[in-house]
Design a protein around this motif. Structure first.
Motif, PDB file in Angstrom:
ATOM      1  N   ASP A 180      31.289  47.053  42.467  1.00  0.00           N
ATOM      2  CA  ASP A 180      32.368  47.233  43.021  1.00  0.00           C
ATOM      3  C   ASP A 180      32.817  45.881  43.505  1.00  0.00           C
ATOM      4  OD1 ASP A 180      31.583  49.446  43.264  1.00  0.00           O
ATOM      5  OD2 ASP A 180      31.378  49.855  44.963  1.00  0.00           O
ATOM      6  N   ASP A 181      32.462  44.737  42.987  1.00  0.00           N
ATOM      7  CA  ASP A 181      33.304  43.684  43.330  1.00  0.00           C
ATOM      8  C   ASP A 181      34.069  43.136  41.702  1.00  0.00           C
ATOM      9  OD1 ASP A 181      33.668  43.972  46.005  1.00  0.00           O
ATOM     10  OD2 ASP A 181      32.097  42.673  46.618  1.00  0.00           O
ATOM     11  N   LEU A 182      33.169  43.101  41.177  1.00  0.00           N
ATOM     12  CA  LEU A 182      33.120  42.687  39.937  1.00  0.00           C
ATOM     13  C   LEU A 182      34.062  43.485  39.395  1.00  0.00           C
ATOM     14  CD1 LEU A 182      29.416  43.520  38.241  1.00  0.00           C
ATOM     15  CD2 LEU A 182      30.531  40.580  39.393  1.00  0.00           C
ATOM     16  N   LYS A 183      35.920  42.060  39.820  1.00  0.00           N
ATOM     17  CA  LYS A 183      37.288  43.194  39.608  1.00  0.00           C
ATOM     18  C   LYS A 183      37.657  42.431  38.475  1.00  0.00           C
ATOM     19  CE  LYS A 183      37.154  45.377  43.143  1.00  0.00           C
ATOM     20  NZ  LYS A 183      37.203  46.892  42.817  1.00  0.00           N
ATOM     21  N   THR A 184      37.632  41.421  37.544  1.00  0.00           N
ATOM     22  CA  THR A 184      37.988  40.985  36.507  1.00  0.00           C
ATOM     23  C   THR A 184      36.991  39.976  35.509  1.00  0.00           C
ATOM     24  OG1 THR A 184      39.648  40.064  37.729  1.00  0.00           O
ATOM     25  CG2 THR A 184      39.221  38.479  35.756  1.00  0.00           C
ATOM     26  N   ILE A 185      36.907  41.209  34.582  1.00  0.00           N
ATOM     27  CA  ILE A 185      35.702  40.675  33.441  1.00  0.00           C
ATOM     28  C   ILE A 185      36.462  40.591  31.835  1.00  0.00           C
ATOM     29  CG2 ILE A 185      34.299  42.193  32.069  1.00  0.00           C
ATOM     30  CD1 ILE A 185      34.229  42.754  35.519  1.00  0.00           C
ATOM     31  N   MET A 186      35.637  39.265  31.559  1.00  0.00           N
ATOM     32  CA  MET A 186      36.581  38.797  30.563  1.00  0.00           C
ATOM     33  C   MET A 186      35.415  39.214  28.773  1.00  0.00           C
ATOM     34  SD  MET A 186      37.447  35.225  29.319  1.00  0.00           S
ATOM     35  CE  MET A 186      39.004  34.448  29.901  1.00  0.00           C
ATOM     36  N   GLY A 229      33.117  43.712  19.764  1.00  0.00           N
ATOM     37  CA  GLY A 229      33.935  43.082  21.329  1.00  0.00           C
ATOM     38  C   GLY A 229      35.223  43.740  21.337  1.00  0.00           C
ATOM     39  N   LYS A 230      35.530  44.455  20.179  1.00  0.00           N
ATOM     40  CA  LYS A 230      37.627  44.986  20.912  1.00  0.00           C
ATOM     41  C   LYS A 230      36.700  46.757  21.673  1.00  0.00           C
ATOM     42  CE  LYS A 230      37.323  46.716  15.563  1.00  0.00           C
ATOM     43  NZ  LYS A 230      37.991  46.666  14.394  1.00  0.00           N
ATOM     44  N   LEU A 231      35.660  46.973  20.627  1.00  0.00           N
ATOM     45  CA  LEU A 231      35.048  48.209  21.893  1.00  0.00           C
ATOM     46  C   LEU A 231      34.730  48.275  23.112  1.00  0.00           C
ATOM     47  CD1 LEU A 231      33.225  49.840  18.299  1.00  0.00           C
ATOM     48  CD2 LEU A 231      35.517  50.127  18.769  1.00  0.00           C
ATOM     49  N   VAL A 232      34.183  47.236  23.183  1.00  0.00           N
ATOM     50  CA  VAL A 232      34.142  46.848  23.953  1.00  0.00           C
ATOM     51  C   VAL A 232      35.176  46.295  25.496  1.00  0.00           C
ATOM     52  CG1 VAL A 232      32.554  45.339  26.026  1.00  0.00           C
ATOM     53  CG2 VAL A 232      31.390  45.646  23.687  1.00  0.00           C
ATOM     54  N   TYR A 233      36.031  45.957  24.591  1.00  0.00           N
ATOM     55  CA  TYR A 233      37.731  45.533  25.640  1.00  0.00           C
ATOM     56  C   TYR A 233      37.777  46.908  25.598  1.00  0.00           C
ATOM     57  CZ  TYR A 233      42.429  44.457  26.295  1.00  0.00           C
ATOM     58  OH  TYR A 233      43.249  43.677  26.356  1.00  0.00           O
ATOM     59  N   LYS A 234      38.366  47.945  25.203  1.00  0.00           N
ATOM     60  CA  LYS A 234      38.780  48.626  24.885  1.00  0.00           C
ATOM     61  C   LYS A 234      37.527  50.050  25.705  1.00  0.00           C
ATOM     62  CE  LYS A 234      40.216  53.661  22.046  1.00  0.00           C
ATOM     63  NZ  LYS A 234      39.780  53.734  21.399  1.00  0.00           N
ATOM     64  N   GLU A 235      36.709  50.203  25.568  1.00  0.00           N
ATOM     65  CA  GLU A 235      35.971  50.515  27.241  1.00  0.00           C
ATOM     66  C   GLU A 235      36.426  49.989  28.070  1.00  0.00           C
ATOM     67  OE1 GLU A 235      32.957  53.805  28.341  1.00  0.00           O
ATOM     68  OE2 GLU A 235      33.548  53.788  25.550  1.00  0.00           O
ATOM     69  N   LEU A 236      36.394  49.146  28.257  1.00  0.00           N
ATOM     70  CA  LEU A 236      36.754  48.831  29.686  1.00  0.00           C
ATOM     71  C   LEU A 236      38.433  48.413  30.644  1.00  0.00           C
ATOM     72  CD1 LEU A 236      35.185  44.760  29.716  1.00  0.00           C
ATOM     73  CD2 LEU A 236      34.841  46.603  31.919  1.00  0.00           C
ATOM     74  N   MET A 237      38.899  48.794  29.077  1.00  0.00           N
ATOM     75  CA  MET A 237      40.198  49.364  29.497  1.00  0.00           C
ATOM     76  C   MET A 237      40.936  50.300  29.979  1.00  0.00           C
ATOM     77  SD  MET A 237      42.374  46.305  29.439  1.00  0.00           S
ATOM     78  CE  MET A 237      43.666  47.015  28.720  1.00  0.00           C
ATOM     79  N   GLY A 238      39.134  51.047  29.752  1.00  0.00           N
ATOM     80  CA  GLY A 238      39.276  52.267  30.537  1.00  0.00           C
ATOM     81  C   GLY A 238      39.047  52.974  31.936  1.00  0.00           C
ATOM     82  N   ARG A 239      38.537  51.750  32.445  1.00  0.00           N
ATOM     83  CA  ARG A 239      37.482  51.560  33.465  1.00  0.00           C
ATOM     84  C   ARG A 239      39.115  51.379  34.676  1.00  0.00           C
ATOM     85  NH1 ARG A 239      32.266  51.738  34.367  1.00  0.00           N
ATOM     86  NH2 ARG A 239      31.241  52.109  36.262  1.00  0.00           N
ATOM     87  N   GLY A 255      40.671  49.796  37.881  1.00  0.00           N
ATOM     88  CA  GLY A 255      40.236  49.416  38.692  1.00  0.00           C
ATOM     89  C   GLY A 255      39.867  47.854  38.801  1.00  0.00           C
ATOM     90  N   VAL A 256      39.870  47.925  37.216  1.00  0.00           N
ATOM     91  CA  VAL A 256      39.009  46.331  36.430  1.00  0.00           C
ATOM     92  C   VAL A 256      40.394  45.336  35.350  1.00  0.00           C
ATOM     93  CG1 VAL A 256      37.810  45.243  34.655  1.00  0.00           C
ATOM     94  CG2 VAL A 256      36.901  47.582  36.120  1.00  0.00           C
ATOM     95  N   LYS A 257      40.098  44.256  36.266  1.00  0.00           N
ATOM     96  CA  LYS A 257      41.284  43.536  34.957  1.00  0.00           C
ATOM     97  C   LYS A 257      40.631  43.412  33.833  1.00  0.00           C
ATOM     98  CE  LYS A 257      45.066  40.801  33.351  1.00  0.00           C
ATOM     99  NZ  LYS A 257      45.692  40.909  33.463  1.00  0.00           N
ATOM    100  N   VAL A 258      41.239  43.421  32.861  1.00  0.00           N
ATOM    101  CA  VAL A 258      40.509  43.214  31.286  1.00  0.00           C
ATOM    102  C   VAL A 258      40.673  42.138  30.713  1.00  0.00           C
ATOM    103  CG1 VAL A 258      39.353  43.747  28.919  1.00  0.00           C
ATOM    104  CG2 VAL A 258      39.671  45.314  31.002  1.00  0.00           C
TER     105      VAL A 258
END
Length: 329
Positions: free
Chosen positions: A87-93, A102-112, A114-117
């Protein structure tokens, strides 16, 4: 020891320079495989606190730049912090965020929530054309110190890089530069900048030589592209030995169409064939970032029923699951 060399905006220079001459007698060498990491938490925590809370007007990118520069001024990079809860993983690169996976991973993370992508890319113009708004320029073939400056403040890294086959005479050099040296550089940069979790997208049969699959069609065909599986294996081993919390995700043959079957998650070195949608790879990778059950594991993934000779070695007969909570349970 190598030091970072970073240009920062003039208005931030006073903040960084104010920490020159601070007492760093508590700095001691930190036992790690990476030559970049040292223990200077007391001084650097003061820099971190000032940057993150003392100037709320700084953007996330500016904060990373200032902290990286502070590390350079002080003569050391950042020390990895103790492992955090998922739960503390807030900023993901996502490094390689303009690539096919990679662009699909980015898109998937953007839909989560409380997360900064953040997208780590070589070509900022390409990222902009893909609609990526928060991107930093990263070339994994550059030195780890340069890469580390862009990773300060990042909690988790997804490595979705991979060389693109082209000129047959140059494929070996390209695979070595990106899938071997590039991964090693990114891992070392993650260690030195305090990243908590590192998820690497690799490939099934990466360890094919050691498990008797050196002459298997899947290994021979894939490795014909610049010896890429051998190069990936070096990067995998370096990540395992880095001290970072990691997950290595090895997908089967990649396809661009939507998934047709549930996901099968198999243990390391047990999947010799199979195919999988890039969309499903992205979903699995994102789950691996946050699932503690995926920590420090190598997993191999495919769509159910896609491998050769179900039930025989190298082709698990598992039905798979669409329930993400079960993938890494």
């Amino acid at each position: 020891m190598s030091q970072l060399s970073i240009k920062i905006p003039l208005q931030h220079a006073a903040l960084v320079n104010s920490f020159r001459g601070r007492d760093d007698r508590r700095c001691t060498s930190h036992p790690t495989r990476s030559p970049l990491a040292v223990r200077c938490s007391a001084t650097l925590s003061s820099v971190t606190k000032s940057v993150k809370s003392g100037d709320s007007k700084l953007s996330i990118t500016s904060r990373r730049t200032v902290l990286g520069a502070a590390a350079a001024v002080l003569g050391f990079p950042l020390l990895p912090k103790p492992s955090q809860a998922a739960d503390d993983l807030k900023t993901i690169m996502v490094v390689g965020a303009t690539g096919a996976s990679g662009k699909l991973v980015y898109k998937e993370l953007m839909g989560r929530e409380g997360v900064k992508v953040i997208a780590g890319v070589r070509n900022l113009d390409k990222a902009k054309k893909l609609g990526i708004t928060d991107a930093v320029q990263i070339d994994v073939t550059s030195d780890p110190e340069t890469i580390a400056a862009s990773l300060v403040g990042v909690d988790a890294v997804v490595c979705a890089t991979g060389f693109v086959p082209g000129n047959p005479l140059k494929m070996a050099k390209a695979a070595h530069a990106v899938d071997n040296v590039g991964t090693v550089n990114l891992v070392d940069a993650a260690v030195s900048s305090g990243v908590q979790k590192f998820v690497l997208i690799s490939s099934i049969l990466t360890n094919g030589r050691a498990i008797g699959q050196e002459k298997a069609p899947g290994f021979v065909i894939t490795n014909a592209f610049g010896g890429v599986l051998d190069e990936k294996l070096v990067g995998e081993k370096h990540l395992k030995e880095s001290g970072l919390t990691y997950t290595i995700v090895r997908p089967g043959g990649l396809k661009s169409e939507a998934p047709k079957a549930p996901l099968v998650v198999a243990p390391e070195d047990t999947l010799f064939s199979g195919e999988i949608s890039r969309d499903l790879v992205a979903a699995a990778v994102v789950e691996a970032v946050f699932a503690e059950g995926a920590n420090n594991k190598v997993v191999e993934i495919m769509e159910s029923g896609s491998c050769i000779d179900p039930g025989k070695p190298g082709c698990p007969a598992a039905a798979g699951s669409n329930d993400r909570s079960t993938w890494f349970a």
